[in-house]
Design an enzyme around this catalytic site. Sequence first.
Site, PDB file in Angstrom:
ATOM      1  N   ASN A   9       0.868  -1.180   0.000  1.00  0.00           N
ATOM      2  CA  ASN A   9       0.000   0.000   0.000  1.00  0.00           C
ATOM      3  C   ASN A   9       0.903   1.227   0.000  1.00  0.00           C
ATOM      4  O   ASN A   9       1.524   1.539   1.011  1.00  0.00           O
ATOM      5  CB  ASN A   9      -0.887  -0.040   1.258  1.00  0.00           C
ATOM      6  N   LYS A  11       0.084   4.302  -0.216  1.00  0.00           N
ATOM      7  CA  LYS A  11      -0.533   5.479   0.421  1.00  0.00           C
ATOM      8  C   LYS A  11      -0.291   6.726  -0.445  1.00  0.00           C
ATOM      9  O   LYS A  11      -0.272   6.617  -1.653  1.00  0.00           O
ATOM     10  CB  LYS A  11       0.007   5.640   1.846  1.00  0.00           C
ATOM     11  N   HIS A  97      -9.051   0.794   5.186  1.00  0.00           N
ATOM     12  CA  HIS A  97      -7.755   0.981   5.855  1.00  0.00           C
ATOM     13  C   HIS A  97      -7.949   1.883   7.074  1.00  0.00           C
ATOM     14  O   HIS A  97      -8.764   2.803   7.048  1.00  0.00           O
ATOM     15  CB  HIS A  97      -6.751   1.602   4.879  1.00  0.00           C
ATOM     16  N   GLU A  99      -6.334   4.260   8.220  1.00  0.00           N
ATOM     17  CA  GLU A  99      -6.155   5.704   7.984  1.00  0.00           C
ATOM     18  C   GLU A  99      -7.420   6.313   7.394  1.00  0.00           C
ATOM     19  O   GLU A  99      -7.767   7.456   7.676  1.00  0.00           O
ATOM     20  CB  GLU A  99      -4.946   5.933   7.066  1.00  0.00           C
ATOM     21  N   GLU A 169      -5.089  -5.620  10.444  1.00  0.00           N
ATOM     22  CA  GLU A 169      -4.048  -4.625  10.688  1.00  0.00           C
ATOM     23  C   GLU A 169      -4.284  -3.951  12.042  1.00  0.00           C
ATOM     24  O   GLU A 169      -5.043  -2.969  12.118  1.00  0.00           O
ATOM     25  CB  GLU A 169      -4.082  -3.567   9.585  1.00  0.00           C
ATOM     26  N   GLY A 175       2.786   1.544  10.845  1.00  0.00           N
ATOM     27  CA  GLY A 175       3.719   2.657  10.715  1.00  0.00           C
ATOM     28  C   GLY A 175       4.413   3.037  12.014  1.00  0.00           C
ATOM     29  O   GLY A 175       5.035   4.099  12.112  1.00  0.00           O
ATOM     30  N   SER A 215       3.842  -2.869  10.212  1.00  0.00           N
ATOM     31  CA  SER A 215       5.300  -2.852  10.363  1.00  0.00           C
ATOM     32  C   SER A 215       5.971  -4.167   9.973  1.00  0.00           C
ATOM     33  O   SER A 215       6.925  -4.604  10.628  1.00  0.00           O
ATOM     34  CB  SER A 215       5.685  -2.451  11.797  1.00  0.00           C
TER      35      SER A 215
END
Length: 252
Positions: A9, A11, A97, A99, A169, A175, A215
């Site tokens: 991904n 992003k 996702h 985010e 996730e 991240g 990660s």
Amino acid sequence: MRTKIVAGNWKMNNNEKESIQLIDALYESIKNETLKNTRVIVAPTFVNLSTSLKAAKNSEIEVVAQNMHQAKNGAYTGEISADMLKAIGIKTVILGHSERRTYFNETDASLAEKVATILENDLETIFCFGELLEDRKSENHFAVVESQISNALFQLEAGAWKSIILAYEPVWAIGTGETASAEQAQEMHEFIRSIVAKKYNKEVADAVSILYGGSVKPANAEEIFSKPDVDGGLIGGAALNVADFTGIIKAI
Ligand code: PEP
């Protein structure tokens, strides 16, 4: 046998030139690898999808979208429809996702609508979900994940699950450099497969690929991927670096 998947991904990273360069470099880096039963996927940003599809054309690299709007068309400034994605050759879309859930207010309800749109358009989704750190600390992580999956996906017919890839996730691992241990990933993936089996049947549960994201790096990928219910990874930061992404692909 379940399909293994390594998906990157990207992003909001890589302009057009950088997207082409990354796909070309990835192609060179994996062209001699035997990708048995394994899909390699990259998700560039919307404006670079067409160019990326061209760059990946004669390779095994699949190009997918990072998001999609649920409506067919209309007054949704800045949004992209399923039809627009299909028209340029996109077959798979990442949805949910963390985010997008956090910064763009996506909810289980809006994601259920997006999943319905995916199916109406014969697309496939990589459907993301996962608990917050506070959910894990309060030992609510199984309940949170179960509600995210059931609210957005359990309205589907069993047959629709062939168009679903799950991506667990944990938000605290995205991240942050902090990864769930291979045991934590396996424990959650096994739980996810059990709730799908309970709602549908063992056949559906055994067939769905469940990716881990958070990660993942070449150094931890092999251990995570060695777990029986982990079918690959959704990779953020490490997907932007050819050597790291290749290392993760080799780990699978
Ligand atoms: C992601 O954003 O899906 C992700 C897993 O990111 P990272 O690998 O950087 O943690």
